[in-house]
Design a protein around this motif. Structure first.
Motif, mmCIF file in Angstrom:
data_model
loop_
_atom_site.group_PDB
_atom_site.id
_atom_site.type_symbol
_atom_site.label_atom_id
_atom_site.label_comp_id
_atom_site.label_asym_id
_atom_site.label_seq_id
_atom_site.Cartn_x
_atom_site.Cartn_y
_atom_site.Cartn_z
ATOM 1 N N TRP A 215 38.724 29.408 47.176
ATOM 2 C CA TRP A 215 37.820 28.993 46.106
ATOM 3 C C TRP A 215 36.414 28.583 46.575
ATOM 4 N N PRO A 216 36.257 27.868 47.698
ATOM 5 C CA PRO A 216 34.879 27.580 48.141
ATOM 6 C C PRO A 216 34.067 28.845 48.402
ATOM 7 N N PHE A 217 34.731 29.887 48.932
ATOM 8 C CA PHE A 217 34.034 31.151 49.172
ATOM 9 C C PHE A 217 33.665 31.824 47.844
ATOM 10 N N VAL A 218 34.580 31.698 46.864
ATOM 11 C CA VAL A 218 34.297 32.280 45.551
ATOM 12 C C VAL A 218 33.092 31.602 44.917
ATOM 13 N N PHE A 219 33.035 30.275 44.965
ATOM 14 C CA PHE A 219 31.893 29.555 44.411
ATOM 15 C C PHE A 219 30.618 29.845 45.199
ATOM 16 N N GLU A 220 30.764 29.998 46.503
ATOM 17 C CA GLU A 220 29.596 30.378 47.309
ATOM 18 C C GLU A 220 29.073 31.739 46.869
ATOM 19 N N GLY A 280 28.838 38.843 43.492
ATOM 20 C CA GLY A 280 29.047 37.716 44.400
ATOM 21 C C GLY A 280 30.503 37.309 44.493
ATOM 22 N N MET A 281 31.152 37.140 43.341
ATOM 23 C CA MET A 281 32.557 36.746 43.328
ATOM 24 C C MET A 281 33.452 37.838 43.903
ATOM 25 N N GLY A 282 33.224 39.069 43.446
ATOM 26 C CA GLY A 282 34.039 40.182 43.933
ATOM 27 C C GLY A 282 33.879 40.388 45.424
ATOM 28 N N GLY A 283 32.642 40.308 45.907
ATOM 29 C CA GLY A 283 32.401 40.464 47.334
ATOM 30 C C GLY A 283 33.081 39.384 48.149
ATOM 31 N N SER A 284 33.063 38.144 47.661
ATOM 32 C CA SER A 284 33.700 37.038 48.378
ATOM 33 C C SER A 284 35.218 37.212 48.432
#
Length: 294
Positions: A215-220, A280-284
């Motif tokens: 989740w931190p990566f998703v928010f990033e 951004g979300m998909g890439g993370s």
């Protein structure tokens, strides 16, 4: 059931952007470039479709009136024509006006003895949807007092074909660019994640769940996507204004009309924002998937 700690994940994602500043900057730049390319293609397609729409609305057909009707009787048919669906404008043309139009640009001496009565009163009719031209002409012919019609079906069909091709090409290009953008952003974020693989491994060994790590990566990725989308929006605005001003002030490309950016600003911002979030979300998610397999 464990509570979803939104504040923690958001703060961790935000701090991670500055902790890995160089890779975050690279990811934002890639998002900006991808959105600019997609946005430019999309705006060209929108303006092309608008120009084709203007040309379609200028396309007209003629409805000739029965020659036995007087001018007043002929003109009285206009309300009946205006009530037909898909008709946007009806203009009555007298015999005299038709003769003036006919003689315009011709050698008047050759036709100087031609009386106006040779021609008929007529209506110039514009339609809203050019693809319904045949149905509209047929309805006009059913009006009592209309003797004949003249419509350029081939030109109308040409406009329809060009519009459909332009729309299909624009959709295909934008879809391809979106996939390419997602691939590039995924690899850019993957490089940033690679430098943190040991950190992820330690968290997994300490019992952290995949969701807690992910989740931190998703928010990033969301924050990077939104940042890139906002920057791309203002860059797109500036580029669009420069090109629009160049076209407006040019004497050689006056046939091209440009829609003011203000009319499209909110939709463009919304599309950029949504696309930035998806990229951004998909890439993370795609980037971190490999490193969760510890």
């Amino acid at each position: 059931m464990k509570r979803f700690n939104f504040g923690y994940f958001l703060s961790e994602g935000f701090k991670s952007i500055f902790t890995h500043g160089l890779m975050s900057f690279a990811a934002v730049c890639m998002i900006v470039c991808c959105l600019l390319i997609m946005g430019s293609f999309s705006l060209v397609a929108v303006n092309l479709n608008n120009m084709l729409g203007d040309l379609e609305r200028q396309n007209e057909f003629l409805a000739y009136i029965d020659e036995t009707l007087s001018q007043e009787e002929a003109k009285a048919l206009q309300p009946a024509l205006e009530q037909i669906p898909n008709i946007s404008e009806v203009r009555f043309v007298t015999r005299e006006e038709a003769m003036e139009d006919f003689l315009e640009g011709k050698d008047h001496e050759a036709f100087q003895n031609l009386p106006p009565e040779t021609l008929r009163h007529r209506f110039r009719i514009h339609v809203d949807n050019i693809s319904l031209l045949r149905q509209t002409v047929k309805q006009v012919e059913e009006v009592t007092g209309i003797a004949d019609t003249q419509a350029a079906y081939e030109i109308a069909q040409g406009f329809i074909v060009v519009r459909n091709i332009a729309g299909a090409v624009a959709i295909i290009l934008v879809a391809i660019l979106l996939l390419v953008s997602l691939f590039i952003i995924t690899n850019t974020i993957k490089l940033a994640t690679f430098n943190r693989r040991e950190e992820i491994a330690i968290m997994k060994m300490c019992g952290a769940t995949n969701g807690f790590v992910r989740w931190p990566f998703v928010f990033e990725g969301m924050l990077l996507g939104l940042t890139g989308a906002i920057l791309a929006f203002f860059f797109q605005w500036g580029v669009y204004l420069l090109i629009g001003n160049a076209i407006d002030t040019s004497d050689t490309i006056q046939l091209i009309t440009v829609i003011p950016f203000g009319k499209m600003a909110l939709p463009v911002l919304g599309i950029f924002g949504a696309t930035g979030l998806i990229i951004g979300m998909g890439g993370s998610v795609l980037a971190i998937r490999k490193f969760l397999q510890v």
